[in-house]
Design a protein around this motif. Structure first.
Motif, PDB file in Angstrom:
ATOM      1  N   PHE A  32     -32.109   7.196  -8.764  1.00  0.00           N
ATOM      2  CA  PHE A  32     -32.715   5.931  -8.358  1.00  0.00           C
ATOM      3  C   PHE A  32     -32.605   5.833  -6.842  1.00  0.00           C
ATOM      4  N   ASP A  33     -33.738   5.944  -6.177  1.00  0.00           N
ATOM      5  CA  ASP A  33     -33.814   5.853  -4.719  1.00  0.00           C
ATOM      6  C   ASP A  33     -34.326   4.446  -4.396  1.00  0.00           C
ATOM      7  N   PHE A  34     -33.465   3.623  -3.797  1.00  0.00           N
ATOM      8  CA  PHE A  34     -33.832   2.234  -3.564  1.00  0.00           C
ATOM      9  C   PHE A  34     -35.036   2.119  -2.640  1.00  0.00           C
ATOM     10  N   ALA A  35     -35.147   3.008  -1.660  1.00  0.00           N
ATOM     11  CA  ALA A  35     -36.295   2.964  -0.755  1.00  0.00           C
ATOM     12  C   ALA A  35     -37.586   3.263  -1.509  1.00  0.00           C
ATOM     13  N   ALA A  36     -37.539   4.232  -2.427  1.00  0.00           N
ATOM     14  CA  ALA A  36     -38.729   4.552  -3.229  1.00  0.00           C
ATOM     15  C   ALA A  36     -39.073   3.390  -4.142  1.00  0.00           C
ATOM     16  N   HIS A  37     -38.046   2.776  -4.739  1.00  0.00           N
ATOM     17  CA  HIS A  37     -38.292   1.600  -5.593  1.00  0.00           C
ATOM     18  C   HIS A  37     -38.975   0.491  -4.801  1.00  0.00           C
ATOM     19  N   ALA A  38     -38.453   0.207  -3.607  1.00  0.00           N
ATOM     20  CA  ALA A  38     -39.054  -0.850  -2.787  1.00  0.00           C
ATOM     21  C   ALA A  38     -40.472  -0.483  -2.370  1.00  0.00           C
ATOM     22  N   ASP A  97     -47.120  11.865  -0.096  1.00  0.00           N
ATOM     23  CA  ASP A  97     -48.530  12.155  -0.335  1.00  0.00           C
ATOM     24  C   ASP A  97     -48.961  11.549  -1.666  1.00  0.00           C
ATOM     25  N   ASP A  98     -50.234  11.748  -2.022  1.00  0.00           N
ATOM     26  CA  ASP A  98     -50.751  11.154  -3.255  1.00  0.00           C
ATOM     27  C   ASP A  98     -49.988  11.644  -4.483  1.00  0.00           C
ATOM     28  N   GLN A  99     -49.592  12.903  -4.473  1.00  0.00           N
ATOM     29  CA  GLN A  99     -48.868  13.456  -5.613  1.00  0.00           C
ATOM     30  C   GLN A  99     -47.500  12.788  -5.766  1.00  0.00           C
ATOM     31  N   ALA A 100     -46.800  12.587  -4.660  1.00  0.00           N
ATOM     32  CA  ALA A 100     -45.492  11.943  -4.713  1.00  0.00           C
ATOM     33  C   ALA A 100     -45.609  10.493  -5.157  1.00  0.00           C
ATOM     34  N   ARG A 101     -46.638   9.809  -4.683  1.00  0.00           N
ATOM     35  CA  ARG A 101     -46.829   8.414  -5.095  1.00  0.00           C
ATOM     36  C   ARG A 101     -47.169   8.331  -6.577  1.00  0.00           C
ATOM     37  N   ALA A 102     -47.989   9.260  -7.056  1.00  0.00           N
ATOM     38  CA  ALA A 102     -48.344   9.268  -8.480  1.00  0.00           C
ATOM     39  C   ALA A 102     -47.128   9.575  -9.343  1.00  0.00           C
TER      40      ALA A 102
END
Length: 403
Positions: free
Chosen positions: A128-134, A166-171
């Motif tokens: 769980f990466d809080f920055a990614a969650h936000a 990138d788009d892949q990471a966001r998806a």
């Protein structure tokens, strides 16, 4: 303690035959095909029970009987859903099932941002990466007012994550957040998640906590009469997500829900990894404090990262929680029950989650529910239990020798 294994039913890639080889004796499962809020009939319960017993195992813990969202936010179907829940508890009790795990997390249950985060040994863990969650909350979900829920530092880190992804990471992030619980039919897309959040827009933690207390006051008597012990699972992670209140996050929350219906049947699942996902929870102290109301144990461990908000699933005997001390407290409680309660049963434990290791890397399994990783965890937990049990026996012998 009883060694159990989470199994998601006939479609689980880990079969009951596989489970037999782990030396677990109890199965933790649910009737995932029955929609939330409907009654589990005796016929459906017995069918699943017979399937498990035919494999030489026992259905030991029900995880979970889901709590309908209308109960959590007070929707129009609330009263019917509560009545159905009470009837399900009665049917489970009549079938001899005595432990029911459930949770009261609105909309989103356990949340992670990475299903396979590589470890130094070449295996994989959930993270769980809080920055990614936000970043998901603010920039992908675009929840109204989301930015108001984060500090300036959090906003900057979320912006940085989103800018370099990138788009892949966001998806991949979206898929991980929206996937839903293993074995369930509940998963989301962005629109359905936004819709699920809407009923909670005007509810704070006090309101949701009140809805939990009201639910317990109605169903705990049914559980008590049926010989069933309810074991609520804590929030995972124990912090507000997507503006949703979380009401089973710390010792004060646990005390409040136990006080709402002060019967033995109203109890707790001690999930070490969930409570341990914030630095303010002392998991050992909580285990000792609430031991007489702990009816089930999820034994996993997490390591908190530098920001105190991000974490990864560490080995079962690694991470931030003292697993030896937790098991010691549970064994002491189990022994107390055997002395003082006529109908005492062992406290079920299960190796919650597990790293993807060896054959897991090519096997299809649910996120967090790898075969080899959990097998490793169960072996470690059983070793701790055996050692601590021997120490307790020695302490008892010394006490008897002095008396």
């Amino acid at each position: 303690m009883e060694h159990t294994w989470r199994w998601f039913g006939p479609n689980d890639p880990v079969t009951l035959g596989d489970v037999r080889q782990t030396d677990a004796t109890g199965i933790v499962t649910a009737l995932h095909h029955i929609p939330n809020g409907e009654v589990w009939t005796p016929e459906e319960i017995h069918r699943r029970q017979a399937e498990i017993e035919a494999a030489g195992l026992t259905w030991s813990v029900v995880e979970s009987v889901p709590v309908h969202e209308h109960i959590k936010w007070g929707g129009p179907g609330r009263d019917e859903a509560v009545a159905n829940y009470a009837q399900t508890l009665q049917n489970l009790g009549e079938a001899g099932l005595r432990t029911v795990c459930y949770n009261f997390m609105p909309v989103i249950d356990w949340a992670r941002t990475d299903q396979r985060w590589q470890l130094p040994n070449g295996g994989y863990a959930m993270r769980f990466d809080f920055a990614a969650h936000a970043a998901f909350d603010i920039h992908i979900l675009q929840r109204p007012g989301a930015a108001d829920d984060y500090s300036a530092e959090d906003l900057e880190r979320a912006e940085q994550w989103f800018a370099r992804a990138d788009d892949q990471a966001r998806a991949a992030l979206s898929e991980t957040v929206l996937i839903g619980l293993p074995g369930s039919e509940e998963s989301y897309d962005l629109d359905t998640l936004r819709g699920g959040l809407e009923p909670y827009a005007d509810l704070d933690a006090t309101a949701v906590r009140g809805n939990l207390a009201a639910f317990l006051r109605e169903v705990v008597p049914a559980a008590t009469a049926s010989g069933v012990r309810l074991a609520i699972h804590p929030d995972d992670p124990p912090r507000p997500l997507f503006g949703l209140p979380r009401v089973v996050s710390d010792a004060d929350d646990v005390q409040a829900l136990l006080d709402a219906a002060p019967a033995v049947a109203n109890g707790l699942t001690m999930c070490v990894g969930s409570f341990g996902s914030v630095p303010t929870n002392d998991v050992v102290a909580m285990t000792e404090r609430f031991a007489n109301r702990i009816h089930f144990a999820h034994l996993r461990n997490v390591t908190l990262e530098a920001d105190g908000k991000s974490f990864f699933e560490d080995g079962h005997i690694d991470g931030g929680a003292d697993m030896v001390a937790v098991i010691r407290a549970l064994l002491r409680e189990e022994r107390r029950r055997s002395r003082e309660e006529e109908d005492a049963i062992p406290i079920p434990l299960r190796p919650d989650h597990g790293h993807f290791l060896l054959d897991d890397l090519t096997r299809r399994t649910y996120p967090g529910y790898a075969l080899i990783g959990r097998l490793k965890g169960l072996a470690q937990l059983r070793g701790i239990e055996a050692a601590v049990s021997a120490m307790l026996d020695a302490e008892l012998g010394e006490q008897e020798g002095r008396s």
